[in-house]
Design an enzyme around this catalytic site. Structure first.
Site, short mmCIF file in Angstrom:
data_model
loop_
_atom_site.label_atom_id
_atom_site.label_comp_id
_atom_site.label_asym_id
_atom_site.label_seq_id
_atom_site.Cartn_x
_atom_site.Cartn_y
_atom_site.Cartn_z
N HIS A 129 1.03 -1.23 -0.26
CA HIS A 129 -0.25 0.07 0.00
C HIS A 129 0.31 1.40 0.49
O HIS A 129 2.09 0.81 -0.02
CB HIS A 129 -0.73 -0.13 1.11
CG HIS A 129 -0.03 0.38 2.40
ND1 HIS A 129 0.24 -0.79 2.83
CD2 HIS A 129 0.18 1.23 3.72
CE1 HIS A 129 0.67 -0.04 4.05
NE2 HIS A 129 0.22 0.49 4.76
N HIS A 178 1.49 4.25 2.35
CA HIS A 178 2.76 4.51 3.12
C HIS A 178 4.26 4.89 2.82
O HIS A 178 4.60 3.63 2.46
CB HIS A 178 1.67 4.25 4.90
CG HIS A 178 -0.03 3.73 4.57
ND1 HIS A 178 -0.91 3.72 5.92
CD2 HIS A 178 -0.51 5.44 3.82
CE1 HIS A 178 -1.88 4.16 5.79
NE2 HIS A 178 -2.08 4.76 5.16
N ASP A 236 5.72 4.58 5.12
CA ASP A 236 7.21 3.41 5.78
C ASP A 236 7.31 2.13 5.09
O ASP A 236 8.33 1.21 5.23
CB ASP A 236 6.64 3.16 7.17
CG ASP A 236 5.04 2.74 7.32
OD1 ASP A 236 4.43 3.31 6.77
OD2 ASP A 236 4.79 1.83 8.33
N HIS A 237 6.32 2.07 4.27
CA HIS A 237 6.40 0.63 3.07
C HIS A 237 6.70 0.89 1.88
O HIS A 237 6.77 0.53 0.69
CB HIS A 237 5.00 -0.10 2.92
CG HIS A 237 4.18 -0.33 4.31
ND1 HIS A 237 3.86 -1.16 4.42
CD2 HIS A 237 3.94 0.52 5.16
CE1 HIS A 237 3.67 -1.63 5.36
NE2 HIS A 237 3.51 -0.02 6.02
N HIS A 248 -7.51 -0.37 6.22
CA HIS A 248 -6.31 0.79 6.71
C HIS A 248 -5.57 1.71 5.70
O HIS A 248 -6.08 2.98 5.40
CB HIS A 248 -5.16 -0.40 6.42
CG HIS A 248 -3.65 0.61 6.48
ND1 HIS A 248 -3.97 0.84 8.28
CD2 HIS A 248 -2.49 -0.25 6.17
CE1 HIS A 248 -2.71 2.01 8.57
NE2 HIS A 248 -2.11 1.32 7.08
N ASP A 284 0.01 -3.95 6.13
CA ASP A 284 -0.93 -3.31 7.70
C ASP A 284 -2.63 -3.82 7.04
O ASP A 284 -3.20 -2.87 7.98
CB ASP A 284 -1.12 -2.09 7.66
CG ASP A 284 0.76 -1.25 7.79
OD1 ASP A 284 1.20 -1.71 8.11
OD2 ASP A 284 0.84 0.16 8.14
N HIS A 298 4.48 -4.63 10.63
CA HIS A 298 5.44 -4.23 12.03
C HIS A 298 5.40 -5.10 13.25
O HIS A 298 4.08 -6.20 13.59
CB HIS A 298 3.74 -2.94 12.40
CG HIS A 298 4.16 -2.05 11.44
ND1 HIS A 298 4.88 -0.63 11.41
CD2 HIS A 298 3.44 -1.44 10.02
CE1 HIS A 298 4.80 0.16 10.31
NE2 HIS A 298 3.74 -0.32 9.79
#
Ligand code: ZN
Ligand code: FE
Length: 258
Positions: A55, A57, A59-60, A111, A132, A170
């Site tokens: 996805h 975001h 942090d990915h 999410h 996530d 995570h």
């Protein structure tokens, strides 16, 4: 065969590395940080052969630009123009091959709306890379989707084989299980699992992957049709007639403020 190992990133992310043992080739899932990936490749003498994204975001996805600057490799990901660098835009039901290993794509909105998961049957060792969406003991926050969408996504994952290994992005397990115990204090499997996780974390061991069977027995977001979870939701504004998706929405909102 495929070997799967975590590259820890940031405070609590796991970038999963998929290694085809007969070769030097590896694939990474959700490389939010290029530096830790490059360090692992150099340390182990490996070759980055491709990237999988779940996805949008940061942090990915944050490492994609740097990792592809001097490499011509496939970058698989959701069909979301907001993510730069994707070479193969995937939708529900698509299949990809990493070397000889076949993965199918499951759309898992909730999410985020673009979220996808990667599933491989992998002989007797099925594996799911779910970003996530589904966490060990929990699920992602509803940033873009509705509780109904997240419930539908989780139910699709719940229908996979029980021995599927769940590789989420995570290390949130300990906090998730603290909340799960507030929802289902009398669940004996959950109590046992929380102790096991506490030991693993005090030894600095990852608690990911778990298995789908384990999640079905302990994860409140997969158990929103269970009497104990419905009852707990009643204490948070639900009622006995709440649908499982509504129960999920209620406990997700509760967790946001837990
Ligand atoms: Zn996210
Ligand atoms: Fe994340």
């Amino acid at each position: 065969m495929l070997m799967i190992s975590p590259i820890p990133a940031f405070k609590d992310n796991y970038i999963w590395m998929l290694h085809i043992p007969s070769s030097k080739d590896v694939f990474v899932v959700d490389p939010g940080d290029a530096t830790v990936v490059e360090a692992r490749l150099t340390r182990d003498g490996l070759n980055l052969a491709g990237i999988l994204i779940t996805h949008h975001h940061h942090d990915h996805t944050g490492g994609v630009g740097e990792l592809t600057r001097h490499r011509s490799i496939p970058v698989y990901g959701p069909d979301n123009p907001a993510i730069t660098g994707i070479t193969h835009r995937l939708k529900d039901g698509d299949a990809i091959h990493l070397n000889t290993v076949r993965f199918t794509i499951i759309a898992t909105p909730g999410h985020t709306l673009d979220h996808i998961a990667y599933f491989t049957e992998f002989g007797d060792n099925p594996a799911l890379f779910c970003g996530d969406t589904l966490f060990v003991g929990g699920c992602g926050r509803l940033f873009e989707g509705t509780a109904q969408q997240m419930y539908a996504s989780l139910m699709r994952l719940a229908a996979l084989p029980g021995n599927t290994h769940i590789y989420c992005a995570h290390e949130y397990t300990q906090a998730n299980l603290r909340f799960a115990l507030a929802v289902e204090p009398d669940n004996p499997v959950l109590q046992q699992r929380a102790q096991q996780v506490a030991r693993a974390r005090s030894d600095n061991q990852p608690t990911v992957p778990s298995t789908l069977s384990q999640e079905l027995a302990t994860n409140p977001f997969l158990r929103s049709d269970q009497p104990g979870v419905i009852q707990a939701a009643c204490g948070q504004g639900g009622d006995a007639d709440s649908s499982p998706a509504e129960v999920l929405g209620i406990i997700r909102a509760w967790k946001d403020n837990f």
